[in-house]
Design a protein around this motif. Structure first.
Motif, PDB file in Angstrom:
ATOM      1  N   ALA A  99       0.799  -1.216   0.122  1.00  0.00           N
ATOM      2  CA  ALA A  99       0.074   0.030   0.082  1.00  0.00           C
ATOM      3  C   ALA A  99       0.960   1.239   0.058  1.00  0.00           C
ATOM      4  O   ALA A  99       0.537   2.200  -0.582  1.00  0.00           O
ATOM      5  N   LEU A 100       1.991   1.333   0.555  1.00  0.00           N
ATOM      6  CA  LEU A 100       3.003   2.432   0.795  1.00  0.00           C
ATOM      7  C   LEU A 100       3.627   2.612  -0.545  1.00  0.00           C
ATOM      8  O   LEU A 100       4.127   3.742  -0.661  1.00  0.00           O
ATOM      9  N   LEU A 101       3.821   1.502  -1.434  1.00  0.00           N
ATOM     10  CA  LEU A 101       4.668   1.413  -2.452  1.00  0.00           C
ATOM     11  C   LEU A 101       4.592   2.859  -3.585  1.00  0.00           C
ATOM     12  O   LEU A 101       5.505   3.606  -3.760  1.00  0.00           O
ATOM     13  N   PRO A 102       3.235   3.128  -3.874  1.00  0.00           N
ATOM     14  CA  PRO A 102       3.012   4.143  -4.868  1.00  0.00           C
ATOM     15  C   PRO A 102       3.669   5.431  -4.202  1.00  0.00           C
ATOM     16  O   PRO A 102       3.991   6.229  -4.920  1.00  0.00           O
ATOM     17  N   ARG A 103       3.296   5.783  -2.893  1.00  0.00           N
ATOM     18  CA  ARG A 103       3.857   7.227  -2.391  1.00  0.00           C
ATOM     19  C   ARG A 103       5.295   7.006  -2.134  1.00  0.00           C
ATOM     20  O   ARG A 103       5.900   8.066  -2.544  1.00  0.00           O
ATOM     21  N   LEU A 104       5.945   5.930  -1.967  1.00  0.00           N
ATOM     22  CA  LEU A 104       7.228   5.884  -1.976  1.00  0.00           C
ATOM     23  C   LEU A 104       7.922   6.172  -3.351  1.00  0.00           C
ATOM     24  O   LEU A 104       8.909   6.643  -3.498  1.00  0.00           O
ATOM     25  N   GLN A 105       7.286   5.600  -4.389  1.00  0.00           N
ATOM     26  CA  GLN A 105       7.830   5.498  -5.763  1.00  0.00           C
ATOM     27  C   GLN A 105       7.967   7.148  -6.211  1.00  0.00           C
ATOM     28  O   GLN A 105       8.620   7.675  -6.973  1.00  0.00           O
ATOM     29  N   GLN A 106       6.988   7.751  -5.719  1.00  0.00           N
ATOM     30  CA  GLN A 106       6.789   9.330  -6.012  1.00  0.00           C
ATOM     31  C   GLN A 106       8.010  10.136  -5.336  1.00  0.00           C
ATOM     32  O   GLN A 106       8.613  10.892  -5.903  1.00  0.00           O
ATOM     33  N   CYS A 107       8.318   9.663  -3.965  1.00  0.00           N
ATOM     34  CA  CYS A 107       9.768  10.055  -3.405  1.00  0.00           C
ATOM     35  C   CYS A 107      10.797   9.669  -3.984  1.00  0.00           C
ATOM     36  O   CYS A 107      11.733  10.749  -3.983  1.00  0.00           O
ATOM     37  N   TRP A 108      10.816   8.493  -4.324  1.00  0.00           N
ATOM     38  CA  TRP A 108      12.049   8.050  -5.146  1.00  0.00           C
ATOM     39  C   TRP A 108      12.413   8.935  -6.352  1.00  0.00           C
ATOM     40  O   TRP A 108      13.413   9.228  -6.713  1.00  0.00           O
ATOM     41  N   ALA A 109      11.260   9.114  -7.194  1.00  0.00           N
ATOM     42  CA  ALA A 109      11.576   9.908  -8.252  1.00  0.00           C
ATOM     43  C   ALA A 109      11.953  11.488  -8.112  1.00  0.00           C
ATOM     44  O   ALA A 109      12.751  12.003  -8.858  1.00  0.00           O
ATOM     45  N   ALA A 110      11.673  11.889  -7.101  1.00  0.00           N
ATOM     46  CA  ALA A 110      11.887  13.132  -6.266  1.00  0.00           C
ATOM     47  C   ALA A 110      13.234  13.104  -6.202  1.00  0.00           C
ATOM     48  O   ALA A 110      14.278  14.089  -6.571  1.00  0.00           O
ATOM     49  N   THR A 111      13.664  12.306  -5.229  1.00  0.00           N
ATOM     50  CA  THR A 111      15.034  11.894  -4.890  1.00  0.00           C
ATOM     51  C   THR A 111      16.105  11.672  -6.219  1.00  0.00           C
ATOM     52  O   THR A 111      17.178  12.205  -6.150  1.00  0.00           O
ATOM     53  N   SER A 112      15.593  11.025  -7.196  1.00  0.00           N
ATOM     54  CA  SER A 112      16.420  10.770  -8.295  1.00  0.00           C
ATOM     55  C   SER A 112      16.652  12.235  -9.223  1.00  0.00           C
ATOM     56  O   SER A 112      17.556  12.295  -9.485  1.00  0.00           O
ATOM     57  N   ALA A 113      15.537  12.793  -9.157  1.00  0.00           N
ATOM     58  CA  ALA A 113      15.614  14.235  -9.805  1.00  0.00           C
ATOM     59  C   ALA A 113      16.662  14.891  -8.999  1.00  0.00           C
ATOM     60  O   ALA A 113      17.610  15.846  -9.785  1.00  0.00           O
TER      61      ALA A 113
END
Length: 166
Positions: A99-113
């Protein structure tokens, strides 16, 4: 005084992990940055052994074991017995972890940027330099390099022949 390599690396990790942890908190997620390699290794949904997680994540098996144990306590992952060998545990995302994965993936995208932005500000991209350093250490460990330096020092009285370095 110039800081040693280990001190610089620890400080860099503190700066990076602190900012990443703060970004999770700002997103309302109670989550540690150290969980990310395990979460990414399990994100595709295939259960894995701790050894498989470590290999997929590029971390040591002891680090994977410790991280999985912490994640079990926080109900981010769960384990089941492996079908072929009940003594072996397979790790998979728990319902909470999925359930947490989609929100984490958004954070990971920001971290990657943000990482790309940091790379762009440096004369040599940090990500490339780190990958090259890891590859070089896989070819010759830091321990082997220390032993070679110690041997050169004992033979010559200097690490670089007759040239002293300051």
């Amino acid at each position: 005084m110039k800081q040693g390599l280990g001190t610089q690396l620890r400080h860099l990790i503190e700066l990076l992990d602190g900012a990443v942890a703060a970004s999770y908190a700002e997103a309302g997620i109670d989550y540690r940055p150290r969980y990310t390699p395990v979460m990414r290794a399990l994100a595709e949904g295939t259960p894995r052994t701790v050894g498989q997680i470590a290999a997929a994540a590029g971390i040591t098996q002891p680090a994977a074991t410790q991280t999985v144990a912490l994640m079990l306590k926080e109900d981010l992952v769960a384990t089941t017995a492996a079908p072929a060998d009940a003594r072996q545990k397979l790790v998979h995302l728990s319902e909470r972890g999925r359930a947490l994965l989609p929100r984490l993936q958004q954070c990971w995208a920001a971290t990657s940027a943000a990482a790309a932005s940091l790379d762009a500000d440096l004369p040599y991209p940090l990500s490339t330099t780190l990958a090259q350093a890891i590859a070089a250490l896989e070819q010759q460990s830091f321990g082997a390099r220390i032993r070679a330096a110690r041997h050169r020092l004992s033979q010559t009285g200097s690490l670089h022949g007759d040239k002293e370095i300051s």
